[in-house]
Design a protein around this motif. Sequence first.
Motif, PDB file in Angstrom:
ATOM      1  N   GLU A 140      12.642 -22.493  67.499  1.00 15.92           N
ATOM      2  CA  GLU A 140      11.995 -21.342  68.116  1.00 15.92           C
ATOM      3  C   GLU A 140      11.947 -21.442  69.637  1.00 15.92           C
ATOM      4  O   GLU A 140      11.816 -20.435  70.325  1.00 15.92           O
ATOM      5  CB  GLU A 140      10.574 -21.200  67.565  1.00 15.92           C
ATOM      6  CG  GLU A 140      10.544 -20.879  66.074  1.00 15.92           C
ATOM      7  CD  GLU A 140       9.125 -20.724  65.562  1.00 15.92           C
ATOM      8  OE1 GLU A 140       8.193 -20.942  66.367  1.00 15.92           O
ATOM      9  OE2 GLU A 140       8.955 -20.406  64.382  1.00 15.92           O
ATOM     10  N   ARG A 377      19.039 -14.557  65.188  1.00 15.60           N
ATOM     11  CA  ARG A 377      18.104 -15.648  65.254  1.00 15.60           C
ATOM     12  C   ARG A 377      18.033 -16.210  66.650  1.00 15.60           C
ATOM     13  O   ARG A 377      19.003 -16.256  67.361  1.00 15.60           O
ATOM     14  CB  ARG A 377      18.558 -16.766  64.320  1.00 15.60           C
ATOM     15  CG  ARG A 377      18.710 -16.323  62.917  1.00 15.60           C
ATOM     16  CD  ARG A 377      19.202 -17.459  62.086  1.00 15.60           C
ATOM     17  NE  ARG A 377      18.464 -18.655  62.398  1.00 15.60           N
ATOM     18  CZ  ARG A 377      18.814 -19.838  61.960  1.00 15.60           C
ATOM     19  NH1 ARG A 377      19.853 -19.972  61.223  1.00 15.60           N
ATOM     20  NH2 ARG A 377      18.109 -20.897  62.257  1.00 15.60           N
ATOM     21  N   TYR A 524      16.952  -6.460  50.073  1.00 15.38           N
ATOM     22  CA  TYR A 524      15.849  -7.069  50.627  1.00 15.38           C
ATOM     23  C   TYR A 524      14.716  -6.289  50.045  1.00 15.38           C
ATOM     24  O   TYR A 524      14.218  -5.446  50.655  1.00 15.38           O
ATOM     25  CB  TYR A 524      16.016  -6.911  52.104  1.00 15.38           C
ATOM     26  CG  TYR A 524      16.941  -7.945  52.758  1.00 15.38           C
ATOM     27  CD1 TYR A 524      16.621  -9.265  52.783  1.00 15.38           C
ATOM     28  CD2 TYR A 524      18.112  -7.477  53.326  1.00 15.38           C
ATOM     29  CE1 TYR A 524      17.422 -10.142  53.393  1.00 15.38           C
ATOM     30  CE2 TYR A 524      18.919  -8.372  53.966  1.00 15.38           C
ATOM     31  CZ  TYR A 524      18.546  -9.688  53.980  1.00 15.38           C
ATOM     32  OH  TYR A 524      19.357 -10.525  54.578  1.00 15.38           O
ATOM     33  N   THR A 559      18.503 -12.115  49.821  1.00 16.75           N
ATOM     34  CA  THR A 559      19.546 -12.617  50.726  1.00 16.75           C
ATOM     35  C   THR A 559      20.661 -13.265  49.927  1.00 16.75           C
ATOM     36  O   THR A 559      20.475 -13.702  48.802  1.00 16.75           O
ATOM     37  CB  THR A 559      18.980 -13.673  51.680  1.00 16.75           C
ATOM     38  OG1 THR A 559      18.554 -14.794  50.902  1.00 16.75           O
ATOM     39  CG2 THR A 559      17.814 -13.128  52.470  1.00 16.75           C
ATOM     40  N   LEU A 568      20.400 -16.338  58.511  1.00 14.95           N
ATOM     41  CA  LEU A 568      18.968 -16.550  58.357  1.00 14.95           C
ATOM     42  C   LEU A 568      18.687 -18.021  58.076  1.00 14.95           C
ATOM     43  O   LEU A 568      19.485 -18.693  57.401  1.00 14.95           O
ATOM     44  CB  LEU A 568      18.414 -15.704  57.210  1.00 14.95           C
ATOM     45  CG  LEU A 568      18.432 -14.185  57.390  1.00 14.95           C
ATOM     46  CD1 LEU A 568      17.965 -13.517  56.107  1.00 14.95           C
ATOM     47  CD2 LEU A 568      17.559 -13.759  58.552  1.00 14.95           C
ATOM     48  N   LYS A 569      17.559 -18.506  58.583  1.00  8.43           N
ATOM     49  CA  LYS A 569      17.157 -19.868  58.282  1.00  8.43           C
ATOM     50  C   LYS A 569      16.770 -19.964  56.808  1.00  8.43           C
ATOM     51  O   LYS A 569      16.373 -18.976  56.197  1.00  8.43           O
ATOM     52  CB  LYS A 569      15.965 -20.270  59.148  1.00  8.43           C
ATOM     53  CG  LYS A 569      16.238 -20.282  60.635  1.00  8.43           C
ATOM     54  CD  LYS A 569      14.957 -20.627  61.391  1.00  8.43           C
ATOM     55  CE  LYS A 569      15.182 -20.577  62.888  1.00  8.43           C
ATOM     56  NZ  LYS A 569      13.942 -20.861  63.645  1.00  8.43           N
ATOM     57  N   GLU A 572      13.486 -18.437  56.141  1.00  6.51           N
ATOM     58  CA  GLU A 572      13.490 -16.979  56.165  1.00  6.51           C
ATOM     59  C   GLU A 572      14.025 -16.420  54.847  1.00  6.51           C
ATOM     60  O   GLU A 572      13.530 -15.414  54.327  1.00  6.51           O
ATOM     61  CB  GLU A 572      14.333 -16.490  57.342  1.00  6.51           C
ATOM     62  CG  GLU A 572      13.730 -16.829  58.699  1.00  6.51           C
ATOM     63  CD  GLU A 572      14.665 -16.564  59.860  1.00  6.51           C
ATOM     64  OE1 GLU A 572      14.175 -16.269  60.955  1.00  6.51           O
ATOM     65  OE2 GLU A 572      15.896 -16.655  59.673  1.00  6.51           O
ATOM     66  N   LYS A 573      15.047 -17.073  54.311  1.00  6.49           N
ATOM     67  CA  LYS A 573      15.567 -16.658  53.011  1.00  6.49           C
ATOM     68  C   LYS A 573      14.505 -16.825  51.926  1.00  6.49           C
ATOM     69  O   LYS A 573      14.320 -15.963  51.067  1.00  6.49           O
ATOM     70  CB  LYS A 573      16.814 -17.463  52.660  1.00  6.49           C
ATOM     71  CG  LYS A 573      18.027 -17.164  53.537  1.00  6.49           C
ATOM     72  CD  LYS A 573      19.263 -17.873  53.024  1.00  6.49           C
ATOM     73  CE  LYS A 573      20.488 -17.493  53.835  1.00  6.49           C
ATOM     74  NZ  LYS A 573      21.735 -18.079  53.311  1.00  6.49           N
ATOM     75  N   ALA A 575      11.317 -16.718  52.238  1.00 14.07           N
ATOM     76  CA  ALA A 575      10.271 -15.699  52.373  1.00 14.07           C
ATOM     77  C   ALA A 575      10.689 -14.383  51.724  1.00 14.07           C
ATOM     78  O   ALA A 575       9.855 -13.628  51.215  1.00 14.07           O
ATOM     79  CB  ALA A 575       9.949 -15.485  53.846  1.00 14.07           C
ATOM     80  N   ILE A 576      11.995 -14.085  51.732  1.00 16.54           N
ATOM     81  CA  ILE A 576      12.497 -12.857  51.116  1.00 16.54           C
ATOM     82  C   ILE A 576      12.557 -12.996  49.595  1.00 16.54           C
ATOM     83  O   ILE A 576      12.308 -12.046  48.857  1.00 16.54           O
ATOM     84  CB  ILE A 576      13.871 -12.513  51.696  1.00 16.54           C
ATOM     85  CG1 ILE A 576      13.721 -12.161  53.187  1.00 16.54           C
ATOM     86  CG2 ILE A 576      14.539 -11.379  50.937  1.00 16.54           C
ATOM     87  CD1 ILE A 576      15.030 -12.027  53.925  1.00 16.54           C
TER      88      ILE A 576
END
Length: 611
Positions: A140, A377, A524, A559, A568-569, A572-573, A575-576
Motif C-alpha cells: 500500500e 492496484r 462480481y 474473480t 487483484l491481490k 482482494e479476491k 473479499a469478493i
Amino acid sequence: MKWTKADAEPPAIDELSLIFRTTGVDLTVSACTKALQEACLVASDVTHVVAVTCSDQSTPGYDLFVCQKLGLQPGVQRVMLQGVGCAGGLAALRAAADIAAAASQRGRPARILVFACELCTLFSDAAAALVVCNGFAVGEKQKPIFEIMEGASMLVPETSAQMSSNVMKNGMIATITKDVPKIAVSAISPMFEQLRHTLGISNNPSPLARLQPAGFDWAIHPGGAAILRGAKQAMHLTDDHIRASLEIYRTRGNSSSPTVLVVLDSLRRMGRGRDNVVATSFGPGLTIEMCIMKRCRHDDQAQPTCDLQHSTSPGVPEEAPQQVPIDADLSEPDETPSTPAFASFRGRLTKYRYTETVTRAQDGLAAAAALTPSTKRTRTTVTAVVQSGSGPSLRPKKKRKTSKYADPSKYAHLSPLLDILEPNLICVFVGTNPGVQTAAAGHAYAHPSNLFWKLLYSSGLTDRRLKPEEDRSLPALYCMGNTNIVERPSKDAAELSKDETAAGTENLNAKFLKYKPEATDFKYGWQDEKHNMGKSKDGEDELDSDGDVWRGSKVFVTTSTSGLAANLKPAEKEAIWKPFGEWVRKRRAKKGFVPRQAEAAQEAVEKADDS
C-alpha cells in the motif's frame, strides 16, 4: 594547463576496468540506494537483480559487487546483460518484466532491482536504477509511475555491420556507419505497429491499439539529432512529444544503456503530460527495443512525486536542471548516433508497474530521480515499478506470446475433463475450458498457480483446502459441482473459436436445465434474474426439487482464480468470494445438507484404483 603527449595517450583497458569497478560500482550503488528508498524497500526485500553494461567485460560482473555493497541477500537471483549497447536499458527492463511475470504465474512475489551503468563509453557517464514489482510484491505504501502495457525487441535484418564495438588494446573501438540514423528511424514505425497489433488482438483488447502516435509522449533514445528529427518526422510528432529526449540530448548527451531511463525520468518530471508513453532505444544488431506504457495517475498527489536533485562533487559548481525550448532547432554534433531495430519479445505483459531512480555522473554531477507505473492496484513510489500484467507488470505470470485459434487436433492427446454434476446441487462452478495441465491431470484446476481450491477454503465454501484430486467429492461433501463452457482443453481461451464458445453456452444451458442447481459461479456479485442459467425455452414450466416453478440457476460472478489473472491481490479476491461462500453455507444449513462421507470415501478409492 600544459598538455603533453603522454596526456593524449588513451588509458589501457585494465585501467578502464579498474575505474569502472570502483567509480562505476559506487555510482551504481548510489542510484540503487535511491531507487530502493523511493520504492519504500530495503535490501532484504529484493528477490532478483538484472544488470546491464557494455563498459566492462571482467568477471564476475559488476552486478556482484553492487549487490555486496548494497547488502543484498546471497540468494538473490542475478542476471547480467552485455553486448546490447544503447538498447540495454529497455532490454534489462524487458528481462525484469519476464521474471516478474514468471513469478506471478507461480504465485510468488518478485521485487527486481534493475540497473545500468556506463563509464568512458560515449559523451557522458551515467548509472540508472529502478525496481520492477509484480502484483504479489506491491504494498500500500507504493504508488506506481507507469504501467507497462506491451514491450518487444526486434532485429533489423542484415544490419549487423552498421553498428558494433570491438575489443582493442585500449578498450572498445566503436563502428557506427552514417546509415545508422536512417535505419534506426525506419524501424520505429513497424515496431510501434507491431505493439499496437498485439494490444489489439489480446483477450482484453486495449484502447491503446487504436491510439495514433501523436496520442503518446515519446521517450526516444537521444543517439543524435538525426535520429530525433527523423523519428519526429516519421511518426508525425512535434517537439512537445519528444521534449524529454530533447532535454537530455542538449544537457547530457548519449550515455549508452542508461540513457533512455534517464529520458523517462526527465519526462515524468515535466508535468502531467499525456496519459500514455512510448519508450524506444537502439543498439548493436541493429536492434530496436520499445515498450508502451501508461501513466499511473495519483490525483491526491502533485506530479511528479519527486524532483531531480543534482549533488556536486568537491570543487564542482552546482548546476541547475535545464529546460529545453520546445521549438529549438537541433544541430547535429560530430558524431553518428546509436540506434537499431528489433527482435521479438514474448507477447502481452499486462498489469506490471515500473519505478526508477537515476544517478548520473557528468562533469562531477550526480542526480537522482523516480518513476512510477500504474494499474488498478497501487504499486510503488520508487523510481520505477512495472505492473503486469501484466506482465516486464510486464500476473500475473510469465509473459506469453498472444494466442490464436488452435485446431482441436493440437490437444487431441488430452482427454476432456469430466463434468462433476448431479441433480439439485446448491451451486456449480463454471470455467471457460480446461487448461493443458488440468486436462493432463484429469482433475479440475490442477495448475499449481490456480487459486481455486485455496479460495474455496478461505471463503468458507469448504471446511478444508482440498486437493485437485478430490474434485469429484464436491457433490457428496459440499453439494457443489463443476463444469466448463467448452469441454476440450487448450492453452488458453484464445485458442477456442467463437462457434465453439457459442455451442458450449447452449450446452451449458441444457446442463443447468437438466440438473437444476440453485446457483452458478462464473469466476462480481449476484446477477439479475434475467441472467439465470438453464431456463426452459419452450415456455413450459418445470419444477425444482421443492416442487416450485424452476426459474433457472442464479448467477454469481466472482474473480478468476487463474494465475494469469493477477490484477487483484489474493486478499482482494478472497473479499469478493466470501459473500458467495456465506450464501452457500446458509443454503446448505437451510436444506439440512448432510455430507455423504461414505460416498466421498468411495470416490477416493475409485480414484486410487484408476491411478
